[in-house]
Write a protein that holds these residues in place. Structure first.
Motif, PDB file in Angstrom:
ATOM      1  N   PHE A 123       0.829  -1.204   0.000  1.00 64.44           N
ATOM      2  CA  PHE A 123       0.000   0.000   0.000  1.00 64.44           C
ATOM      3  C   PHE A 123       0.864   1.255   0.000  1.00 64.44           C
ATOM      4  N   LEU A 124       1.903   1.267   0.825  1.00 66.05           N
ATOM      5  CA  LEU A 124       2.789   2.432   0.888  1.00 66.05           C
ATOM      6  C   LEU A 124       3.593   2.595  -0.401  1.00 66.05           C
ATOM      7  N   LEU A 125       4.076   1.492  -0.945  1.00 68.06           N
ATOM      8  CA  LEU A 125       4.866   1.563  -2.177  1.00 68.06           C
ATOM      9  C   LEU A 125       4.056   2.125  -3.341  1.00 68.06           C
ATOM     10  N   VAL A 126       2.887   1.550  -3.567  1.00 67.67           N
ATOM     11  CA  VAL A 126       2.062   1.978  -4.702  1.00 67.67           C
ATOM     12  C   VAL A 126       1.576   3.409  -4.507  1.00 67.67           C
ATOM     13  N   GLY A 127       1.082   3.715  -3.302  1.00 69.58           N
ATOM     14  CA  GLY A 127       0.597   5.067  -3.040  1.00 69.58           C
ATOM     15  C   GLY A 127       1.696   6.111  -3.145  1.00 69.58           C
TER      16      GLY A 127
END
Length: 245
Positions: A123-127
């Motif tokens: 979630f953090l990577l994509v966002g």
């Protein structure tokens, strides 16, 4: 002959000038041929089809708002709007650049350190990655000098921004499920499948929570300003009706 309120000597006139320290004077003959004329105006230099340069300073915008406002209340409302657009946008721009970088960094560093919810780092990577791309697109618009080029680039990027914004909104909801759904995990690595790195989880938790708080505050402010504006408009209409009677 005169220009700008200053009397110029005409043909064959003599101009008396004090040229020496002891106060003596000298005579200089000046003819109309020595007069080169008034300096050219803005319209003489710049073609009519070229728009005037933008005046985007805060003081200039406040002056323009003062001229365009209808009454004190309208002026105050417009000034608040200008300050929000100028100062608020600067703060928001800084936050929207720093936060995606932090998200990307935390996602990379703690990629395999949350077995309890392995999708939190994703979630953090994509966002974070999409957030950085979004800001780079904004930057490519801001670096353009001419307003026409900026507007044209905005039109070109509009579909891309729409897709990114829709995806990020959906991803935000999905990320909330990933983070809040496992509250609160075990921070002890010995717990194995129930473990989640404390730094990773708390960063994700407070990131989402702060966004919800900001959205709530913004909604309250917007609704409050709408109510106040409606009340002011209603009383202004009443005062106008009484004056007409």
């Amino acid at each position: 002959m005169s220009t700008n309120g200053t009397q110029l000597p005409s043909h064959n006139q003599t101009l008396v000038v004090d040229l020496t320290p002891n106060g003596s004077t000298s005579s200089i003959a000046v003819s109309d041929a020595d007069y080169l004329g008034d300096p050219p105006g803005y319209e003489d230099i710049v073609p009519p089809e070229v728009p005037p340069p933008p005046y985007e300073s805060l003081t200039g915008r406040v002056r323009e708002v003062h001229k365009a406002s209808n009454g004190t209340f309208d002026f105050i409302k417009n000034v608040v709007s200008v300050l929000w657009e100028t100062l608020g946008s600067t703060v928001i721009l800084g936050i929207t650049i720093i936060v995606p970088i932090c998200m990307l960094g935390f996602g990379l560093v703690f990629m395999r350190q949350c077995p309890k919810s392995k999708y939190i780092p994703v979630f953090l990577l994509v966002g974070g990655g999409l957030g950085i791309i979004k800001q780079l697109l904004h930057l490519s618009i801001r670096v353009r000098r001419r307003i026409e080029d900026r507007e044209l680039e905005k039109l070109r990027q509009a579909p891309t921004h729409t897709i990114i914004n829709c995806f990020l909104s959906s991803w935000f909801v999905i990320g909330s499920y990933f983070v809040y759904g496992v509250y609160e995990p075990n921070y002890d690595p010995a717990s194995k499948d129930n473990y989640c790195n404390k730094t990773l989880y708390l960063f994700s938790f407070w990131l989402l929570t702060s966004i919800y708080v900001v959205l709530g505050i913004a909604t309250i402010i917007f609704v409050g300003m709408a109510i106040v504006g409606t009340i002011i408009g209603f009383f202004s209409m009443l005062c106008g009706t009484k004056e007409s009677e």
